[in-house]
Write an enzyme that holds these catalytic residues in place. Sequence first.
Site, PDB file in Angstrom:
ATOM      1  N   ARG A   1     108.581-100.708  25.283  1.00 21.04           N
ATOM      2  CA  ARG A   1     109.884-101.338  25.515  1.00 21.04           C
ATOM      3  C   ARG A   1     110.049-102.451  24.505  1.00 21.04           C
ATOM      4  NH1 ARG A   1     108.039-106.103  27.469  1.00 21.04           N
ATOM      5  NH2 ARG A   1     106.202-106.074  28.822  1.00 21.04           N
TER       6      ARG A   1
ATOM      7  N   LYS B   1      92.851-105.378  35.106  1.00 24.03           N
ATOM      8  CA  LYS B   1      94.242-105.311  34.663  1.00 24.03           C
ATOM      9  C   LYS B   1      95.010-104.244  35.433  1.00 24.03           C
ATOM     10  CE  LYS B   1      93.452-106.708  29.844  1.00 24.03           C
ATOM     11  NZ  LYS B   1      93.691-106.324  28.427  1.00 24.03           N
TER      12      LYS B   1
ATOM     13  N   GLU C   1      99.694-104.333  21.243  1.00 22.93           N
ATOM     14  CA  GLU C   1      99.061-105.632  21.408  1.00 22.93           C
ATOM     15  C   GLU C   1      97.555-105.542  21.173  1.00 22.93           C
ATOM     16  OE1 GLU C   1     100.235-107.088  25.267  1.00 22.93           O
ATOM     17  OE2 GLU C   1     102.172-107.715  24.456  1.00 22.93           O
TER      18      GLU C   1
END
Length: 557
Positions: free
Chosen positions: A246, A113, A230
């Site tokens: 954000r 990632k 998340e």
Amino acid sequence: DAAVALPGSSSADTYLRIHRLLDAARSSGADAVHPGYGFLSENADFAQAVVDAGLIWVGPPPAAIRALGSKSASKAIAQAHGIPCLDGYFGADQRDERFAAEAARIGYPVMVKAAAGGGGRGMRLAPTPEALSVALASARTEAASAFGSAELLIERAVLAPRHVEVQVFADGHGQCIHLGERDCSVQRRHQKLVEETPSPAVDPGLRKRLCHSAVRLAQAAGYVGAGTVEFLVEGDRFFLMEMNTRLQVEHPVTEMVTGLDLVEWQLRVARGERLPLTQDEVRFDGHAIEVRLCAEDEQFVPHAGPVSVLVVPPGAQTDFGAVGARSDLRFDHGLARGWQVPAHYDSMLGKLIVHAPTRALAIQRLVHALDELVVLGLPTNRAMLQAILGHEHFAAGRALIPFLSEAGAALIEDVQKREQEMTDWRSLSAILFENLGTGRLVCPYVRPVRWRHRGRLLDVPVDGLPERPSDLCAARVAHTGAAGASTRWHVQHRGVELWLEDASHAPPERDDDARGPRELRAPFNGKVVALPVAVGQAVARGDTIAIVESMKIEHRL
């Protein structure tokens, strides 16, 4: 409202250039900067530069972005506060050898990632040691292009989880609350296509633990403003993925079920106000689903091109200033007839969001709204979105992250089957109606017409036209190919779209391949970033010939 043009076309020349963004803010007379999502929205240096320029930053403090905007840093904070994380490597040593050693320790498969961004960019699955080096190289270049940072991390890959995220909000006075969870499991290329709230698989107990962990993480970092935490969810277990410092693309579904305007909240918090509500005062009503309309075909291949026809679903709310009105249908977009969709940025064209008392009714309303939405001139994923919503796994709330990789072929077959069923006089009627503006042919004799659809020739004898269906639209699209200019028609009838080329006067086609291929044609506009082959090299089916970047994604041809 005002717009300021940035010089250049690529991300690196425009929205990743801090000084150009600040110059635009100054020239417009703005006193605040809202970073939106993507590009530098989670870049602490950009936030600090805005503050140093004497402007108000509509977002968390730069220190909080540094602590949470990096996946590596956020996982370190989470582990210190007992929030479950997947085993991984988040260190500063970015050599391939170190990643290989850590991957061997973690155990394959591993996920690579980008540490500095989100949106699925710079994200690659490495199922074996042999695949790791390729995944690292590809993720680095994509991350650098999208976020201006090539820093990576790896973690144990969970192959069939759900993607569930929690919306949090904090002010500068010590108050932090959550606004429920969203399920974003339907994805392609690790990018979300369908988002909904509440999650069809989260019960009250799991919801309480998820939301409590999200608020705890935000508070630990001194967070202020809107943020999203998340998680990967397996059954009743969950693991932190990252925190997006954000507002999310999918924030409208939360607005639909809470009746709140999250951008208004951002502005109020940025000017020092307290949160308008406490946790106990937040109310959740019904179910909301959002789909992302993208400039992609049913194979998820991106396409640039013109918007020849645009019809917004009747009654859809498009006024950003009236979010609290609680309309059942909302269409957030920046489309206009005649606009050319470029190949330089993300493929998302807009977001269609519905709200209903139940999930089943929300799905039904969304399918109907997609029927009424018309965007002609370039391929979109509208028909594919309808196929997803109609799939039994999605309808039952059983769609996990691998859903599209497993069911994608069947969904594509469904879309193309419906196209074949429509290649009849109805399509021709719409096209000739556009040409003639009448329901009668000038000549009483049968007129032979030949169309090409997906490489198949269709002979349709025409001697008259019935009334045009009211929900059928057609647009003529000029197309210039290697063999010269031709005319194509883009036709839409409810959930079906056709691309038809007039082949009535085309020369007979030969079945032999005596001439052989003279060129390799990319299926979309973009920039060649690598050619991993050499002159004279023998290649086999499946080998990569070129790597092309289009709409911020690297595609291997």
